[in-house]
Design a protein around this motif. Sequence first.
Motif, PDB file in Angstrom:
ATOM      1  N   PRO A   1      16.741  10.764   2.314  1.00 25.06           N
ATOM      2  CA  PRO A   1      17.518  11.752   1.546  1.00 25.06           C
ATOM      3  C   PRO A   1      18.874  11.926   2.210  1.00 25.06           C
ATOM      4  O   PRO A   1      18.975  12.061   3.424  1.00 25.06           O
ATOM      5  CB  PRO A   1      16.690  13.033   1.672  1.00 25.06           C
ATOM      6  N   PHE A   2      19.903  11.938   1.384  1.00 26.06           N
ATOM      7  CA  PHE A   2      21.276  11.930   1.889  1.00 26.06           C
ATOM      8  C   PHE A   2      21.866  13.320   2.040  1.00 26.06           C
ATOM      9  O   PHE A   2      22.721  13.561   2.868  1.00 26.06           O
ATOM     10  CB  PHE A   2      22.176  11.205   0.883  1.00 26.06           C
ATOM     11  N   PHE A   3      21.468  14.232   1.120  1.00 25.05           N
ATOM     12  CA  PHE A   3      22.254  15.454   0.953  1.00 25.05           C
ATOM     13  C   PHE A   3      21.633  16.655   1.656  1.00 25.05           C
ATOM     14  O   PHE A   3      20.429  16.861   1.571  1.00 25.05           O
ATOM     15  CB  PHE A   3      22.432  15.768  -0.539  1.00 25.05           C
ATOM     16  N   PRO A   4      22.473  17.440   2.312  1.00 22.00           N
ATOM     17  CA  PRO A   4      21.961  18.677   2.909  1.00 22.00           C
ATOM     18  C   PRO A   4      21.426  19.595   1.811  1.00 22.00           C
ATOM     19  O   PRO A   4      21.883  19.539   0.671  1.00 22.00           O
ATOM     20  CB  PRO A   4      23.192  19.314   3.566  1.00 22.00           C
ATOM     21  N   LEU A   5      20.484  20.438   2.175  1.00 16.13           N
ATOM     22  CA  LEU A   5      19.959  21.401   1.209  1.00 16.13           C
ATOM     23  C   LEU A   5      21.085  22.250   0.646  1.00 16.13           C
ATOM     24  O   LEU A   5      21.989  22.636   1.381  1.00 16.13           O
ATOM     25  CB  LEU A   5      18.941  22.321   1.901  1.00 16.13           C
TER      26      LEU A   5
ATOM     27  N   PHE B   1      13.689  11.631  10.030  1.00 18.43           N
ATOM     28  CA  PHE B   1      13.392  10.242   9.639  1.00 18.43           C
ATOM     29  C   PHE B   1      13.487   9.305  10.850  1.00 18.43           C
ATOM     30  O   PHE B   1      12.668   8.402  11.006  1.00 18.43           O
ATOM     31  CB  PHE B   1      14.312   9.786   8.497  1.00 18.43           C
ATOM     32  N   LEU B   2      14.469   9.512  11.719  1.00 21.51           N
ATOM     33  CA  LEU B   2      14.601   8.638  12.880  1.00 21.51           C
ATOM     34  C   LEU B   2      13.490   8.914  13.896  1.00 21.51           C
ATOM     35  O   LEU B   2      12.988   7.997  14.555  1.00 21.51           O
ATOM     36  CB  LEU B   2      15.992   8.790  13.506  1.00 21.51           C
ATOM     37  N   TYR B   3      13.099  10.166  13.997  1.00 20.82           N
ATOM     38  CA  TYR B   3      11.981  10.519  14.876  1.00 20.82           C
ATOM     39  C   TYR B   3      10.700   9.828  14.383  1.00 20.82           C
ATOM     40  O   TYR B   3       9.999   9.167  15.147  1.00 20.82           O
ATOM     41  CB  TYR B   3      11.816  12.042  14.902  1.00 20.82           C
ATOM     42  N   ALA B   4      10.443   9.958  13.095  1.00 15.57           N
ATOM     43  CA  ALA B   4       9.247   9.335  12.514  1.00 15.57           C
ATOM     44  C   ALA B   4       9.280   7.818  12.686  1.00 15.57           C
ATOM     45  O   ALA B   4       8.277   7.191  13.045  1.00 15.57           O
ATOM     46  CB  ALA B   4       9.139   9.688  11.030  1.00 15.57           C
ATOM     47  N   ALA B   5      10.473   7.232  12.468  1.00 13.42           N
ATOM     48  CA  ALA B   5      10.624   5.772  12.607  1.00 13.42           C
ATOM     49  C   ALA B   5      10.259   5.345  14.023  1.00 13.42           C
ATOM     50  O   ALA B   5       9.523   4.378  14.243  1.00 13.42           O
ATOM     51  CB  ALA B   5      12.059   5.371  12.295  1.00 13.42           C
ATOM     52  N   SER B   6      10.767   6.092  14.993  1.00 14.50           N
ATOM     53  CA  SER B   6      10.509   5.739  16.387  1.00 14.50           C
ATOM     54  C   SER B   6       9.022   5.824  16.707  1.00 14.50           C
ATOM     55  O   SER B   6       8.495   5.024  17.480  1.00 14.50           O
ATOM     56  CB  SER B   6      11.326   6.674  17.283  1.00 14.50           C
TER      57      SER B   6
ATOM     58  N   THR C   1       0.866  -1.185   0.000  1.00 16.03           N
ATOM     59  CA  THR C   1       0.000   0.000   0.000  1.00 16.03           C
ATOM     60  C   THR C   1       0.898   1.230   0.000  1.00 16.03           C
ATOM     61  O   THR C   1       1.943   1.211   0.641  1.00 16.03           O
ATOM     62  CB  THR C   1      -0.842   0.054   1.300  1.00 16.03           C
ATOM     63  N   ILE C   2       0.504   2.278  -0.680  1.00 17.75           N
ATOM     64  CA  ILE C   2       1.256   3.536  -0.612  1.00 17.75           C
ATOM     65  C   ILE C   2       0.412   4.587   0.120  1.00 17.75           C
ATOM     66  O   ILE C   2      -0.774   4.764  -0.175  1.00 17.75           O
ATOM     67  CB  ILE C   2       1.622   4.059  -2.018  1.00 17.75           C
ATOM     68  N   LYS C   3       1.035   5.222   1.111  1.00 15.07           N
ATOM     69  CA  LYS C   3       0.363   6.288   1.864  1.00 15.07           C
ATOM     70  C   LYS C   3       1.065   7.605   1.578  1.00 15.07           C
ATOM     71  O   LYS C   3       2.296   7.661   1.563  1.00 15.07           O
ATOM     72  CB  LYS C   3       0.479   6.014   3.365  1.00 15.07           C
ATOM     73  N   GLU C   4       0.272   8.642   1.422  1.00 14.39           N
ATOM     74  CA  GLU C   4       0.852   9.956   1.185  1.00 14.39           C
ATOM     75  C   GLU C   4       1.086  10.684   2.502  1.00 14.39           C
ATOM     76  O   GLU C   4       0.242  10.648   3.396  1.00 14.39           O
ATOM     77  CB  GLU C   4      -0.092  10.791   0.319  1.00 14.39           C
ATOM     78  N   GLY C   5       2.218  11.334   2.626  1.00 14.19           N
ATOM     79  CA  GLY C   5       2.434  12.138   3.831  1.00 14.19           C
ATOM     80  C   GLY C   5       3.869  12.587   3.964  1.00 14.19           C
ATOM     81  O   GLY C   5       4.754  12.175   3.222  1.00 14.19           O
ATOM     82  N   ASP C   6       4.063  13.431   4.982  1.00 12.70           N
ATOM     83  CA  ASP C   6       5.363  14.046   5.251  1.00 12.70           C
ATOM     84  C   ASP C   6       5.899  13.394   6.530  1.00 12.70           C
ATOM     85  O   ASP C   6       5.197  13.353   7.543  1.00 12.70           O
ATOM     86  CB  ASP C   6       5.116  15.552   5.456  1.00 12.70           C
ATOM     87  N   VAL C   7       7.127  12.896   6.495  1.00  9.83           N
ATOM     88  CA  VAL C   7       7.682  12.195   7.670  1.00  9.83           C
ATOM     89  C   VAL C   7       7.667  13.078   8.922  1.00  9.83           C
ATOM     90  O   VAL C   7       7.566  12.580  10.035  1.00  9.83           O
ATOM     91  CB  VAL C   7       9.135  11.699   7.466  1.00  9.83           C
ATOM     92  N   ARG C   8       7.735  14.380   8.727  1.00  8.39           N
ATOM     93  CA  ARG C   8       7.769  15.276   9.887  1.00  8.39           C
ATOM     94  C   ARG C   8       6.444  15.318  10.637  1.00  8.39           C
ATOM     95  O   ARG C   8       6.375  15.794  11.763  1.00  8.39           O
ATOM     96  CB  ARG C   8       8.186  16.680   9.437  1.00  8.39           C
ATOM     97  N   HIS C   9       5.367  14.832   9.964  1.00 14.96           N
ATOM     98  CA  HIS C   9       4.048  14.827  10.605  1.00 14.96           C
ATOM     99  C   HIS C   9       3.428  13.446  10.455  1.00 14.96           C
ATOM    100  O   HIS C   9       2.246  13.312  10.173  1.00 14.96           O
ATOM    101  CB  HIS C   9       3.148  15.884   9.960  1.00 14.96           C
ATOM    102  N   ILE C  10       4.237  12.425  10.669  1.00 13.30           N
ATOM    103  CA  ILE C  10       3.802  11.070  10.301  1.00 13.30           C
ATOM    104  C   ILE C  10       2.567  10.610  11.061  1.00 13.30           C
ATOM    105  O   ILE C  10       1.729   9.893  10.523  1.00 13.30           O
ATOM    106  CB  ILE C  10       4.981  10.061  10.438  1.00 13.30           C
TER     107      ILE C  10
END
Lengths: 265, 265
Positions: free
Chosen positions: B135-139, B164-169, B109-118
């Motif tokens: 994403p690997f690279f700094p802006l 990403f680690l916050y969202a994962a947790s 399944t694919i869900k739409e969203g932003d990891v910062r507000h998971i």
Amino acid sequence: MNRSGQRDKREESPEEFSHDTLFSGELSCRQHREGYRFSLDAVLAAHFLPPRKQARIIDLGSGSGIIALIMAYRWRNLGVHITGFERQQSLISLAKGNIELNGYDEICTIKEGDVRHILQHLPPESFEQLVSNPPFFPLGSGRPSQNREAYQARHQVAGGIEDFLYAASKVLANKGHAVFIYPANGLTDFLLAARKNRLEPKRIQYIYDYPEGESEARLFLIHCQKNGGAGLKTERPFYVYEKKNGAYHESMQRLYEPSSQEASF
Amino acid sequence: MNRSGQRDKREESPEEFSHDTLFSGELSCRQHREGYRFSLDAVLAAHFLPPRKQARIIDLGSGSGIIALIMAYRWRNLGVHITGFERQQSLISLAKGNIELNGYDEICTIKEGDVRHILQHLPPESFEQLVSNPPFFPLGSGRPSQNREAYQARHQVAGGIEDFLYAASKVLANKGHAVFIYPANGLTDFLLAARKNRLEPKRIQYIYDYPEGESEARLFLIHCQKNGGAGLKTERPFYVYEKKNGAYHESMQRLYEPSSQEASF
């Protein structure tokens, strides 16, 4: 130890001590037979970062002085000075004797003290380079009934890695360089404490027993820079032996070559 | 891509897309020609931790769905379910199409969203396993003028590794497992953020281009466990190629073998 890592039986001194040699007999190191005895960790740490000319170097938790002795032997022509910092009286006497035995009185000094109170013993920011083979084991792990000197040298009786990194940060000059050798399974703790103490990891190398097989890395060597920029280089793995129960790997053997080979470092 | 990492020219679909295949043609993945295109990072991440039966798995920042597709292909017989979580609309459409194309509608399944507000999109602690090629690279780094989709997928436009680690947790169940692939030079930042988010690093493997030569590790694969105990296993290095400009190393090639070889994982 001779190059194959065995104690040299022909050169033993009175009962309480063993008299070990490195670099084809060019460097001597007396150690307590039953106390703390150095291992290849010290040899690895002593070689990981060649010093600049005239560098003032400190070895935190210097034990019998083996790292200071190897660095003095290897880079005595660069005008470096190495200060060993150690808490245990029995090891301080031994290290002082070893310095005298090798004629390194002008290159090496041993200072007594506890890393947790290092600024009571040494001026802040007074070294350009630091090296340490700190106690690896948490209190209570391992065999607590073993020799007291060895137990204290290997266990975190008087400071864990956080204390060592704190002390390192205090005595290192701005942009100064620190080398540590530490168990690979403690990497996360190490990096957290390094960043907290503004010792930014710059270069890391993992130590494996030998190239083949499934076993994991045992140790890592790391070079941190005080107030250095972020960005860590992960070197190729380092192998101690060629194979299981085999001879030293060429990379390890090179670290035991006498100084005529110095140019390769 | 076919096994040698080249696009398969015989199976191209209309102009805007390329039609790439893996596992001797058993898995298909359409990608935008000019947009974000998956690389072997995704293949490595998808294989690092075989799931338990019936595991609910989430892929954070799923892009074209390639990791979800590989995991579905590899472990479809285990009754797993994989949720891709992605922010970019163009990639969500593509991933949904890829799922349909491979007949994995019941597995992915694919869900739409932003990891910062998971947690606005998914219930807390609702997955046993997580995988991410963040994403690997700094802006500002890299070529900002390149395709917008590719830029956003590779750069930290909508969250860096901390996010990403916050969202994962947040979405992992207690004792749940997370796999990340990340640049080796970002190790310190990664481990600090992992510990801070109670994702304890348990197993790490460094990815080198090939065994010989002096170059450093490019990436690491890491397995963290939510609220896991301390103690990290550093695996043997992983080599992508046999030698400079050579074919895939046997370890890498194995990851492209069709599932008849599944028992080896």
